[in-house]
Design a protein around this motif. Structure first.
Motif, PDB file in Angstrom:
ATOM      1  N   SER A  26      -0.856 -20.373 -48.514  1.00  0.00           N
ATOM      2  CA  SER A  26      -0.972 -21.819 -48.330  1.00  0.00           C
ATOM      3  C   SER A  26      -1.049 -22.239 -46.864  1.00  0.00           C
ATOM      4  O   SER A  26      -1.767 -23.177 -46.527  1.00  0.00           O
ATOM      5  CB  SER A  26       0.171 -22.543 -49.041  1.00  0.00           C
ATOM      6  OG  SER A  26       1.397 -22.211 -48.439  1.00  0.00           O
ATOM      7  N   GLU A  27      -0.335 -21.541 -45.969  1.00  0.00           N
ATOM      8  CA  GLU A  27      -0.450 -21.921 -44.551  1.00  0.00           C
ATOM      9  C   GLU A  27      -1.858 -21.613 -44.023  1.00  0.00           C
ATOM     10  O   GLU A  27      -2.458 -22.422 -43.327  1.00  0.00           O
ATOM     11  CB  GLU A  27       0.565 -21.168 -43.675  1.00  0.00           C
ATOM     12  CG  GLU A  27       2.012 -21.479 -43.998  1.00  0.00           C
ATOM     13  CD  GLU A  27       2.702 -20.262 -44.562  1.00  0.00           C
ATOM     14  OE1 GLU A  27       2.952 -19.321 -43.786  1.00  0.00           O
ATOM     15  OE2 GLU A  27       2.960 -20.225 -45.787  1.00  0.00           O
ATOM     16  N   THR A  28      -2.366 -20.449 -44.389  1.00  0.00           N
ATOM     17  CA  THR A  28      -3.735 -20.100 -43.991  1.00  0.00           C
ATOM     18  C   THR A  28      -4.700 -21.174 -44.483  1.00  0.00           C
ATOM     19  O   THR A  28      -5.553 -21.662 -43.744  1.00  0.00           O
ATOM     20  CB  THR A  28      -4.147 -18.751 -44.615  1.00  0.00           C
ATOM     21  OG1 THR A  28      -3.064 -17.845 -44.523  1.00  0.00           O
ATOM     22  CG2 THR A  28      -5.370 -18.193 -43.914  1.00  0.00           C
ATOM     23  N   ALA A  29      -4.543 -21.519 -45.736  1.00  0.00           N
ATOM     24  CA  ALA A  29      -5.442 -22.508 -46.341  1.00  0.00           C
ATOM     25  C   ALA A  29      -5.378 -23.823 -45.575  1.00  0.00           C
ATOM     26  O   ALA A  29      -6.408 -24.419 -45.247  1.00  0.00           O
ATOM     27  CB  ALA A  29      -5.057 -22.726 -47.795  1.00  0.00           C
ATOM     28  N   LYS A  30      -4.155 -24.232 -45.260  1.00  0.00           N
ATOM     29  CA  LYS A  30      -3.986 -25.504 -44.561  1.00  0.00           C
ATOM     30  C   LYS A  30      -4.702 -25.454 -43.211  1.00  0.00           C
ATOM     31  O   LYS A  30      -5.427 -26.364 -42.825  1.00  0.00           O
ATOM     32  CB  LYS A  30      -2.488 -25.801 -44.392  1.00  0.00           C
ATOM     33  CG  LYS A  30      -2.175 -27.270 -44.183  1.00  0.00           C
ATOM     34  CD  LYS A  30      -0.675 -27.532 -44.237  1.00  0.00           C
ATOM     35  CE  LYS A  30      -0.154 -27.551 -45.668  1.00  0.00           C
ATOM     36  NZ  LYS A  30       1.307 -27.837 -45.744  1.00  0.00           N
ATOM     37  N   GLU A  31      -4.486 -24.352 -42.508  1.00  0.00           N
ATOM     38  CA  GLU A  31      -5.114 -24.156 -41.205  1.00  0.00           C
ATOM     39  C   GLU A  31      -6.640 -24.217 -41.313  1.00  0.00           C
ATOM     40  O   GLU A  31      -7.310 -24.901 -40.540  1.00  0.00           O
ATOM     41  CB  GLU A  31      -4.669 -22.784 -40.645  1.00  0.00           C
ATOM     42  CG  GLU A  31      -5.294 -22.396 -39.323  1.00  0.00           C
ATOM     43  CD  GLU A  31      -4.833 -23.295 -38.179  1.00  0.00           C
ATOM     44  OE1 GLU A  31      -3.821 -24.011 -38.380  1.00  0.00           O
ATOM     45  OE2 GLU A  31      -5.495 -23.313 -37.119  1.00  0.00           O
ATOM     46  N   ILE A  32      -7.151 -23.511 -42.304  1.00  0.00           N
ATOM     47  CA  ILE A  32      -8.609 -23.481 -42.512  1.00  0.00           C
ATOM     48  C   ILE A  32      -9.146 -24.875 -42.801  1.00  0.00           C
ATOM     49  O   ILE A  32     -10.162 -25.297 -42.237  1.00  0.00           O
ATOM     50  CB  ILE A  32      -8.966 -22.523 -43.664  1.00  0.00           C
ATOM     51  CG1 ILE A  32      -8.714 -21.070 -43.243  1.00  0.00           C
ATOM     52  CG2 ILE A  32     -10.417 -22.706 -44.086  1.00  0.00           C
ATOM     53  CD1 ILE A  32      -8.916 -20.069 -44.357  1.00  0.00           C
ATOM     54  N   ARG A  33      -8.448 -25.595 -43.659  1.00  0.00           N
ATOM     55  CA  ARG A  33      -8.926 -26.939 -44.002  1.00  0.00           C
ATOM     56  C   ARG A  33      -8.900 -27.847 -42.784  1.00  0.00           C
ATOM     57  O   ARG A  33      -9.770 -28.693 -42.609  1.00  0.00           O
ATOM     58  CB  ARG A  33      -8.074 -27.522 -45.135  1.00  0.00           C
ATOM     59  CG  ARG A  33      -8.435 -26.940 -46.500  1.00  0.00           C
ATOM     60  CD  ARG A  33      -7.863 -27.778 -47.636  1.00  0.00           C
ATOM     61  NE  ARG A  33      -6.410 -27.699 -47.696  1.00  0.00           N
ATOM     62  CZ  ARG A  33      -5.737 -26.788 -48.413  1.00  0.00           C
ATOM     63  NH1 ARG A  33      -6.396 -25.897 -49.138  1.00  0.00           N
ATOM     64  NH2 ARG A  33      -4.432 -26.782 -48.412  1.00  0.00           N
ATOM     65  N   LYS A  34      -7.905 -27.611 -41.911  1.00  0.00           N
ATOM     66  CA  LYS A  34      -7.827 -28.428 -40.701  1.00  0.00           C
ATOM     67  C   LYS A  34      -9.048 -28.163 -39.821  1.00  0.00           C
ATOM     68  O   LYS A  34      -9.692 -29.085 -39.319  1.00  0.00           O
ATOM     69  CB  LYS A  34      -6.528 -28.119 -39.934  1.00  0.00           C
ATOM     70  CG  LYS A  34      -6.005 -29.315 -39.134  1.00  0.00           C
ATOM     71  CD  LYS A  34      -4.673 -29.018 -38.468  1.00  0.00           C
ATOM     72  CE  LYS A  34      -4.871 -28.405 -37.086  1.00  0.00           C
ATOM     73  NZ  LYS A  34      -3.587 -27.919 -36.498  1.00  0.00           N
ATOM     74  N   ILE A  35      -9.346 -26.877 -39.657  1.00  0.00           N
ATOM     75  CA  ILE A  35     -10.503 -26.515 -38.840  1.00  0.00           C
ATOM     76  C   ILE A  35     -11.794 -27.078 -39.433  1.00  0.00           C
ATOM     77  O   ILE A  35     -12.637 -27.632 -38.721  1.00  0.00           O
ATOM     78  CB  ILE A  35     -10.594 -24.983 -38.702  1.00  0.00           C
ATOM     79  CG1 ILE A  35      -9.378 -24.474 -37.918  1.00  0.00           C
ATOM     80  CG2 ILE A  35     -11.889 -24.577 -38.019  1.00  0.00           C
ATOM     81  CD1 ILE A  35      -9.360 -22.985 -37.736  1.00  0.00           C
ATOM     82  N   ALA A  36     -11.899 -26.968 -40.755  1.00  0.00           N
ATOM     83  CA  ALA A  36     -13.097 -27.486 -41.434  1.00  0.00           C
ATOM     84  C   ALA A  36     -13.251 -28.977 -41.156  1.00  0.00           C
ATOM     85  O   ALA A  36     -14.335 -29.460 -40.810  1.00  0.00           O
ATOM     86  CB  ALA A  36     -12.996 -27.230 -42.931  1.00  0.00           C
TER      87      ALA A  36
END
Lengths: 344, 344
Positions: A32-42
């Motif tokens: 979930s942290e990875t996902a959050k980070e990725i969505r932020k970058i996106a």
DNA sequence: TCCAGTTCTGCACACGTGTTCAAGTGTTGA
DNA sequence: TCAACACTTGAACACGTGTGCAGAACTGGA
């Protein structure tokens, strides 16, 4: 580079593109942290997923095609509105194409939709003939016909929504006969189309039931538009023994007829009663207000779209739905002038 | 396997898929007999190219998005018809989406079009405010606004087509003033939209030029629809010194106004002159026939689409086009009743 | 410390089409 | 006979996303 892709995001986030794909679609497979980070970058990169790429991978386009004779027809515009609202609500986009009542063009449009791999097709008021349904069926794309103008055989891929013309037509005639009219004219569309055929059938049957004579000279064909109604009414007025009431195939014809009557100083409904079909918005703003049959236009669009959605999700549903019209009494009908208020 | 692909054809024809691709697109790179053979096989197998695959490869979708407030508005329906005809003629398909005059929805729709990678976007009668154009511009997609309801700054990606409201409005007023009217009312749209603002500006300027007083009580705002016109006219009739002529923002308002007049037994144009704007089809079928300003609706759609096509092919074109309205004199205007045929 | 189980990640491929480039075949002229 | 050339073909990759599967990393318990 034109658009940001998941690969760009992957590079920026130092992960692989499948991980990005999963993160953006909230897959539980990614931390979930990875996902959050990725969505932020996106988000930062202004990423917008490509429906094209997605469609190619999923073999689902979330697009549907709508074929109409012409969107300038207010009846059809209302139907399309119902379609589009429902489609949008469920994440579908709508292709619109006018066939201009040209069968070749209509078929060409259907092929174009097919090439774009739409998930389904809706056809409003098709003017294409008997071979049409088999042709559509061959595309193996779910299709719903709305008020199709040719009788269609049941088919695995082709469904339909239509108004119960005969019933509505009978209601119109009951109303006019109940008012005391005996010479009732019918202004139709060009010959050969189903809704005209059925409304006319209701007209004839009602005359028979009332044991009134059927006079061929009281039946005139217009073109479904105001101009046709206008001319048809002129013809009716030239008859030696003109009608006391006129049942128009649709509101546009009635509008034209009304124009003729008004121009010739004939009062509606005092001298002649007039009744339409469709309940277009205009019917509430003519003088007199037009008595007519309301077709649930937007709802028909919604129903048709819903039938498609049901097909997509594998829900079994009826292959043909008939909706009911509703007689809307306004000001354009009254007892005939020779009749002092009480019928016969 | 669901659809036949060029790979299937390649297998059947014992060639590679690039050869099939070239053969089907009549590339001179492939031997003509081979090509003919391949095309025959494709035909036999019922091949239809996938626009999805093609779009992905070419980064061109041949799709455009059209945003409208509602397709049930006859003015917009005509514009869309012009758009669709032109688009179809050049091999483009049209996405249609109703915003229902909801700015949030409109923006959401634009994003959806963006995700589908449309080649261009047309927006009819946008109701979105000042920040809209920069937002659109950020998408880097060519856009043409049609009769946009907010003044727009020039922009590389956003072009516009609109009617010359002030000029048309002045023509309306010249006509009424020329007939001898001095107390002329204006029934507008909801406040704040550009076409209303401009038509009203033409109204005021014409009064000034004629040195007639401007009476605020003669200006009433409707909603651009019949119902609003109906109510606005009721208000106007309650004034102590009612107008002898009414200039309606659009035909739908005029239709409503006409309904009120008719219901109250006020004759048009004998007692009050009435003039509309748009020249909808209905204007030719009211009683009396409605004098109005014709907007070249279909043509505006064609022009807007043509502007997009020009952008696609790199042709330089004007970033903003103004089309002219045409005053259509019919039956709803006449000299005021106190005036015996000759003005003042 | 090690193993088994769980959680997470990336490789490889798929979807259907188009394009670049290299290589194959055949033709012409010297 | 050979080189230069035109013509024809296919291998490899690209476009943007989704998914099965294998393997890596982590967790907890013995």
């Amino acid at each position: 580079m034109r658009h940001v892709s998941i690969k760009d995001i992957a590079r920026a986030a130092k992960v692989s593109h499948p991980t990005v794909s999963r993160a953006l679609r909230h897959s539980p497979l990614v931390r979930s942290e990875t996902a959050k980070e990725i969505r932020k970058i996106a988000e930062t990169m202004g990423y917008r997923p490509s429906a094209i790429g997605r469609s190619l991978a999923t073999r689902k386009t979330n697009m549907i095609g709508v074929v109409v004779t012409t969107i300038a027809d207010p009846f059809i515009a209302d139907v399309v509105r119902g379609i589009e609202d429902t489609a949008n609500e469920f994440g579908y986009s709508v292709f619109l194409a006018n066939s201009n009542a040209n069968p070749d063009r209509e078929i060409q449009v259907v092929h174009s939709f097919h090439e774009r791999r739409v998930d389904g097709i809706l056809v409003a008021a098709s003017r294409v003939g008997a071979l049409y349904v088999p042709l559509l069926s061959r595309l193996r794309v779910p299709i719903v016909l709305i008020n199709n103008q040719h009788p269609d055989e049941p088919d695995e891929f082709v469904r339909s929504v239509m108004i119960d013309n005969i019933k509505a037509s009978s209601a119109v005639m009951s109303h006019l006969i109940g008012l005391g009219h005996r010479r009732i004219a019918y202004i139709g569309d060009k010959s050969g189309f189903q809704s005209d055929t059925e409304r006319f059938a209701g007209y004839r049957r009602s005359l028979e039931l009332a044991s009134y004579a059927f006079s061929p000279e009281l039946v005139v064909h217009g073109d479904g538009k105001a101009e046709g109604g206008l001319q048809a009414m002129e013809k009716l007025l030239q008859i030696a023994d003109p009608p006391t009431a006129v049942f128009c195939y649709n509101d546009m014809s009635a509008l034209g007829a009304l124009r003729t009557l008004c121009a010739q100083g004939i009062r509606v409904p005092a001298d002649i009663s007039l009744i339409g079909f469709d309940d277009l918005a205009i019917a509430s703003y003519t003088s007199p207000l037009l008595t007519t049959v309301r077709q649930p236009k937007q709802q028909m669009g919604r129903i048709a779209m819903q039938m498609l959605l049901d097909t997509f999700s594998g829900v079994e549903s009826k292959s043909s739905i008939k909706v009911e019209g509703e007689l809307i009494l306004r000001e354009s009908t009254a007892p005939p002038s020779w009749c002092d208020g009480n019928a016969n």
